[in-house]
Design an enzyme around this catalytic site. Structure first.
Site, PDB file in Angstrom:
ATOM      1  N   ASP A  62     -13.812  16.035  14.527  1.00  0.00           N
ATOM      2  CA  ASP A  62     -12.467  16.839  14.307  1.00  0.00           C
ATOM      3  C   ASP A  62     -11.973  17.314  15.683  1.00  0.00           C
ATOM      4  OD1 ASP A  62     -14.943  18.162  15.242  1.00  0.00           O
ATOM      5  OD2 ASP A  62     -14.667  20.102  14.155  1.00  0.00           O
ATOM      6  N   HIS A 105     -20.614  19.051  24.636  1.00  0.00           N
ATOM      7  CA  HIS A 105     -21.331  18.987  23.441  1.00  0.00           C
ATOM      8  C   HIS A 105     -21.416  17.671  22.623  1.00  0.00           C
ATOM      9  CE1 HIS A 105     -21.982  23.450  23.353  1.00  0.00           C
ATOM     10  NE2 HIS A 105     -20.691  23.568  23.757  1.00  0.00           N
TER      11      HIS A 105
END
Length: 303
Positions: free
Chosen positions: A8, A238
């Site tokens: 995303d 991340h």
């Protein structure tokens, strides 16, 4: 290694996709997109833009617009900016999406390359749950699933209990963890030990003027958020850490446990050990400095 990133994009997603493009061990064979940091149509546009910028011809298959059972999503504009790339808001529409939906693309690609494909999911797990529901063989056809998500042994980042990717579709995550394929969970337990600071971005931009410079530019918005909200001098790598876990497992310490996700009540989105469920490998520690160095060296090789 054949890799599909379910994504995303998103600033840290852009970093992960750049790493995958630069890593010689990785054959990036597709991106599947999902809502999360942005609306899904923005995710797809950003994914196609990044692939074009990286000179890659991999397909982009658009997936879920909302969490299972939902009809609305509010993107994380305060973290990633209004278009997903921080202060950069003019992002061209390049190319078109694949004819198949994300879930269909995942199922068909896994079937065609049985046992060869690693799926790295760095957004909500909606597309993965839909692929598992579409084809019961999907979990056995992929080599493994690597998930950036969860905060099993540490506090969350949406609230004290929940990490963002799991929180945005807790029900999908619980479906995936109920009968998982071979799975590695790369959550906040390790990704906050891989801080990438302003000086790291500046050094990267010196070595990789185009891609490194782009990542530096979009990171400023992200770094400001980390500073204001968490008091941190850098951002966690991340999604890049999850992609690195696909090929460099010895850099991680893992424990095996089943997992379930809280799907109602005040701890909605919490990822909990659950011994009644099939085991996944949960990352508990990481060579954070090694991950930062590897990310820099690989991405610095890009133009």
């Amino acid at each position: 290694m054949k890799l599909i990133i379910d994504t995303d994009p998103g600033i840290d997603d852009a970093m992960a996709i750049a790493y995958a493009a630069a890593a010689p061990e990785i054959d990036l064979i597709g991106l599947t997109t999902v809502f999360g940091n942005t609306h899904v149509h923005q995710s797809s546009r950003n994914a196609r833009f990044l692939l074009d910028k990286l000179g890659l011809a991999a397909p982009v298959a658009e997936g879920a617009s909302y969490a299972l059972g939902q009809s609305h999503h509010t993107p994380s504009e305060h973290v990633h900016g209004p278009e997903g790339f921080g202060d950069i808001t003019e992002i061209p529409e390049i190319g078109t999406n694949h004819d198949l939906s994300a879930a269909e693309f995942l199922v068909e690609t896994a079937r065609r390359h049985k046992g060869e494909v690693v799926v790295c999911a760095v957004g909500p797990l909606t597309n993965i749950a839909l692929a598992m529901q579409l084809d019961p063989e999907f979990s056995r056809n992929i080599s493994r699933l690597v998930v950036m998500g969860g905060a099993v042994y540490c506090p969350g980042n949406v609230n004290h209990h929940a990490e963002a990717n799991i929180y945005h579709d807790a029900r999908a995550a619980d479906i995936v963890f109920a009968t998982p394929p071979e799975t590695v969970l790369v959550g906040l337990d390790v990704t906050l030990k891989t801080l990438y600071e302003t000086a790291d971005f500046e050094a990267l931009a010196e070595r990789s003027r185009d891609m490194g410079g782009f990542l530096r530019d979009i990171s400023r918005f992200y770094l400001k958020f980390y500073k204001e909200v968490g008091g941190l001098e850098g951002c966690g790598l991340h999604d890049s850490t999850a992609v690195i876990a696909c090929t460099h497992e010895p850099m991680f310490d893992m424990v095996e446990t089943g997992l379930s996700v809280v799907t109602e009540g005040p701890e909605f989105g919490a990822t909990r050990p659950d011994p009644s469920r099939p085991s996944v490998r949960v990352c508990r520690n990481v060579d954070g400095a090694g991950v930062v160095h590897l990310f820099t060296e690989r991405v610095a090789s890009l133009p």
